[in-house]
Design a protein around this motif. Structure first.
Motif, PDB file in Angstrom:
ATOM      1  N   LYS A  31      -5.451   2.629  -6.576  1.00 12.09           N
ATOM      2  CA  LYS A  31      -4.029   2.813  -6.278  1.00 12.09           C
ATOM      3  C   LYS A  31      -3.690   4.194  -5.721  1.00 12.09           C
ATOM      4  CE  LYS A  31      -2.422   4.186 -10.888  1.00 12.09           C
ATOM      5  NZ  LYS A  31      -1.452   3.886 -11.959  1.00 12.09           N
ATOM      6  N   GLU A  32      -4.497   5.205  -6.020  1.00 12.53           N
ATOM      7  CA  GLU A  32      -4.220   6.531  -5.465  1.00 12.53           C
ATOM      8  C   GLU A  32      -4.636   6.638  -4.002  1.00 12.53           C
ATOM      9  OE1 GLU A  32      -2.414   8.556  -7.160  1.00 12.53           O
ATOM     10  OE2 GLU A  32      -2.505   7.237  -8.920  1.00 12.53           O
ATOM     11  N   ASN A  33      -5.534   5.757  -3.576  1.00 13.36           N
ATOM     12  CA  ASN A  33      -5.995   5.770  -2.179  1.00 13.36           C
ATOM     13  C   ASN A  33      -6.253   4.326  -1.757  1.00 13.36           C
ATOM     14  OD1 ASN A  33      -6.961   6.621   0.325  1.00 13.36           O
ATOM     15  ND2 ASN A  33      -9.030   6.971  -0.441  1.00 13.36           N
ATOM     16  N   LYS A  46       3.020   8.895  -0.287  1.00 12.04           N
ATOM     17  CA  LYS A  46       2.725   7.712  -1.094  1.00 12.04           C
ATOM     18  C   LYS A  46       3.843   6.698  -0.912  1.00 12.04           C
ATOM     19  CE  LYS A  46       4.443   9.629  -5.513  1.00 12.04           C
ATOM     20  NZ  LYS A  46       4.068   9.889  -6.927  1.00 12.04           N
ATOM     21  N   ASN A  80       8.752   5.925   1.426  1.00 16.37           N
ATOM     22  CA  ASN A  80       7.644   6.876   1.342  1.00 16.37           C
ATOM     23  C   ASN A  80       8.164   8.223   0.873  1.00 16.37           C
ATOM     24  OD1 ASN A  80       5.413   5.256   2.796  1.00 16.37           O
ATOM     25  ND2 ASN A  80       7.066   5.228   4.301  1.00 16.37           N
ATOM     26  N   PRO A 112       3.392  13.244  -2.226  1.00 15.01           N
ATOM     27  CA  PRO A 112       2.660  12.984  -3.476  1.00 15.01           C
ATOM     28  C   PRO A 112       3.294  13.623  -4.705  1.00 15.01           C
ATOM     29  CG  PRO A 112       1.126  13.474  -1.716  1.00 15.01           C
ATOM     30  CD  PRO A 112       2.501  13.743  -1.166  1.00 15.01           C
TER      31      PRO A 112
END
Length: 397
Positions: free
Chosen positions: A150-152, A168, A218, A221
């Motif tokens: 989920k982070e990438n 993100k 969006n 981060p």
């Protein structure tokens, strides 16, 4: 229109119109899986199979079997898709491809984590019908793989240059709020609770911006606003859909404050996203009112409107806010007048700003057996709950 008439319309639209269309025209009895590229009459115009749409249809027919009636033909249809996906859907890492040929050969790599989200959802719902432990295993393994990515989520397929403008997206935390409820019966309670709390926190404390009263697609981060095309992007349909996910979470925990907040945000986004000249909800907007980069920004899409109807009805059910009912009647009128095909089954997907049909397809690369049937089911059942609540209020008044 009286509430009983709305109930009959949504239930009848699901069971007598939309589901028979997909049950008749979509199954590929030769190779397995489903055709989703169907014209206005149900004729197949392309045989590629898009994994997330395959998964969504498995979920849909499994859900109908579990929640409406245990019709064997519905379960058989779900198993037709599930068998195809089990055989061809994943790469060597267990990640789900985006698209396959009719026969099951990979066409597009597993760059899109949403294939995985709907695979987990599909096999979790199917397990309820079959009690096949393999279906449970696929659902749970896929869910844990989603969490690990989920982070990438795009991994090596991310086209953005690393480090220059990292962002993100809203879509994954939004979907996880719904997915975790779909497969709660397969997960440890502490994982369910942490996923829920992380999702609510991301939606309401990161992507929701009080300074705009809107939800951004969006953010940076560290949770800040990015004054760029991507950072200014508003997707009204996404944001409103997420609000009924939050309302379901609020109902689960009897959190009236959360239900009210989700209802208020729904109404604010709808007011912002409604086309006051032609009616309908815009596809994309810029939070500052600047020109969006998406050339299709002013199109009217089927899923945006049906998801809005769900959120408005659930908002009315949980809060009694009369603005929800007034907006429901307004969006209902636009939706059933413009998207529901008056000559043939199922709904059109794409309209221009003026509300004219852009594409006569009933299914394609992005539209399948999901938003319309799920929306009709959700509206039907929520309307019944509203009727029951009103009846109880009259009885005890």
């Amino acid at each position: 229109m009286e509430i009983d008439s709305y109930i009959d319309l949504y239930r009848g639209g699901l069971l007598n119109n939309v589901i028979p269309f997909w049950a008749q025209h979509s199954p590929d009895v030769r190779y397995g899986g489903y055709f989703t590229c169907l014209d206005s009459h149900g004729n197949v115009f392309d045989t590629d199979k898009f994994v997330w749409l395959q998964c969504r249809q498995v979920w849909c027919f499994s859900m109908l079997y579990n929640k409406v009636e245990q019709k064997q033909e519905w379960l058989d249809t779900a198993l037709l898709g599930a068998g195809f996906l089990e055989k061809y859907g994943r790469d060597q890492n267990g990640d789900w491809y985006f698209s396959l040929s009719r026969e099951g050969a990979p066409l597009t790599q597993s760059y899109n984590i949403f294939s995985d989200c709907f695979a987990s959802m599909a096999f979790g719902q199917l397990y309820k019908a079959t009690q096949n432990p393999e279906h449970a295993r696929i659902s749970v393994d896929t869910f844990h793989r989603i969490l690990s990515r989920k982070e990438n989520p795009k991994g090596i397929y991310d086209k953005n240059f690393p480090g220059t403008r990292p962002l993100k997206g809203f879509a994954l935390p939004m979907i996880l709020c719904n997915l975790v409820l779909e497969i709660e019966h397969l997960l440890l309670p502490e994982l369910v609770e942490s996923t829920i709390q992380n999702g609510i926190n991301a939606i309401l404390h990161e992507f929701y911006r009080p300074e705009f009263g809107l939800i951004l697609e969006n953010i940076t981060p560290d949770g800040h606003f990015s004054d760029s095309f991507e950072g200014r992007l508003i997707n009204p349909g996404h944001a409103i859909e997420a609000m009924w996910f939050l309302m379901d979470l609020a109902e689960r925990s009897n959190n009236k404050e959360l239900a009210q907040q989700a209802t208020n945000i729904t109404l604010d986004i709808l007011e912002f996203g409604w086309d006051k000249k032609y009616g309908g909800i815009y596809y994309f907007l810029d939070v500052k009112g600047l020109p969006p980069q998406q050339l299709e920004w002013d199109q009217k899409l089927w899923w945006v409107h049906i998801e809005t109807l769900i959120s408005l009805l659930k908002g009315y059910l949980h809060t009694g806010d009369e603005r929800c009912w007034a907006w429901f009647e307004k969006v209902h009128e636009y939706t059933w007048t413009h998207f529901a095909d008056q000559q043939n089954p199922e709904w059109f997907g794409y309209l221009n700003r003026q509300g004219e049909v852009l594409l006569p397809l009933k299914g394609g690369k992005w539209k399948g057996c999901f938003h319309v049937p799920r929306g009709l089911y959700q509206c039907w059942k929520t309307l019944e709950a509203i009727r029951e609540k009103k009846s109880s209020e009259i009885q005890f008044s």
